[in-house]
Scaffold this motif. Structure first.
Motif, short mmCIF file in Angstrom:
data_model
loop_
_atom_site.label_atom_id
_atom_site.label_comp_id
_atom_site.label_asym_id
_atom_site.label_seq_id
_atom_site.Cartn_x
_atom_site.Cartn_y
_atom_site.Cartn_z
N UNK A 91 0.87 -1.19 0.00
CA UNK A 91 0.00 0.00 0.00
C UNK A 91 0.90 1.23 0.00
N UNK A 92 1.04 1.86 -1.16
CA UNK A 92 1.95 3.00 -1.29
C UNK A 92 1.58 4.15 -0.36
N UNK A 93 0.32 4.50 -0.27
CA UNK A 93 -0.07 5.62 0.58
C UNK A 93 0.30 5.34 2.04
N UNK A 94 0.03 4.14 2.49
CA UNK A 94 0.34 3.77 3.87
C UNK A 94 1.85 3.76 4.10
N UNK A 95 2.60 3.22 3.15
CA UNK A 95 4.06 3.16 3.28
C UNK A 95 4.68 4.56 3.30
N UNK A 96 4.23 5.44 2.38
CA UNK A 96 4.77 6.81 2.35
C UNK A 96 4.45 7.54 3.65
N UNK A 108 10.79 7.89 -3.39
CA UNK A 108 12.09 7.99 -2.76
C UNK A 108 12.00 8.94 -1.57
N UNK A 109 12.47 8.47 -0.41
CA UNK A 109 12.38 9.23 0.83
C UNK A 109 13.80 9.48 1.33
N UNK A 110 14.13 10.73 1.65
CA UNK A 110 15.46 11.05 2.14
C UNK A 110 15.59 12.53 2.40
N UNK A 111 16.83 12.96 2.61
CA UNK A 111 17.12 14.38 2.85
C UNK A 111 17.30 15.13 1.54
N UNK A 112 17.96 14.48 0.58
CA UNK A 112 18.19 15.10 -0.73
C UNK A 112 18.46 13.99 -1.73
N UNK A 113 18.30 14.32 -3.00
CA UNK A 113 18.54 13.33 -4.05
C UNK A 113 20.02 12.92 -4.10
N UNK A 114 20.89 13.70 -3.51
CA UNK A 114 22.32 13.38 -3.49
C UNK A 114 22.76 12.61 -2.26
N UNK A 115 21.84 12.32 -1.36
CA UNK A 115 22.13 11.57 -0.13
C UNK A 115 21.47 10.20 -0.21
N UNK A 116 21.92 9.24 0.59
CA UNK A 116 21.26 7.93 0.58
C UNK A 116 19.77 8.07 0.88
#
Length: 123
Positions: free
Chosen positions: A11-16, A39-47
């Motif tokens: 469930x994408x909504x639940x996971x996000x 994609x979840x993180x601080x920035x696209x250049x970070x893990x």
């Protein structure tokens, strides 16, 4: 070195919502949402952590031995993230505690889809 780690979800909504809330105090948020993968993180250049519905449209299956380890910065933050994950619907897979004396402190949960997460601190 690591650009992102992907875990399958049902469930994408639940996971996000789960991961955005869980990792918000680490300044993480949904950076890129492409429908079946986000994609979840601080920035696209970070893990980053990516959550996705499997490409082959088969049910997601957590891998035995697979785990995502998150370093929140301190033993207290390990405890905090463990309890927050439980409040958000995760299940305990190992309460917070010192695993290796003076070296490794960790806590383990399984997210609502059964993916295993570790929160850890060295030292």
């Amino acid at each position: 070195m690591i650009g992102y780690v992907t875990i399958g979800v049902s469930d994408m909504a639940k996971a996000k919502a789960f991961y955005s809330e869980l990792l918000a105090d680490l300044d993480a948020k949904v950076l890129l949402d492409m429908g079946r993968i986000a994609f979840i993180g601080k920035s696209m250049g970070s893990p980053m952590l990516a959550v996705c519905e499997p490409f082959n449209k088969e049910p997601n299956n957590p891998g035995n031995g697979n785990m995502v380890a998150i370093h929140p910065g301190s033993k207290e933050a390990v405890d905090s993230h463990y309890h927050k994950a439980i409040e958000l619907g995760a299940t305990c897979d190992g309460e917070p505690g010192q695993r290796i004396p003076n070296q490794f402190y960790g806590a383990y949960v399984k997210d609502p889809d059964g993916n295993k997460l570790a929160f850890f601190h060295f030292g």
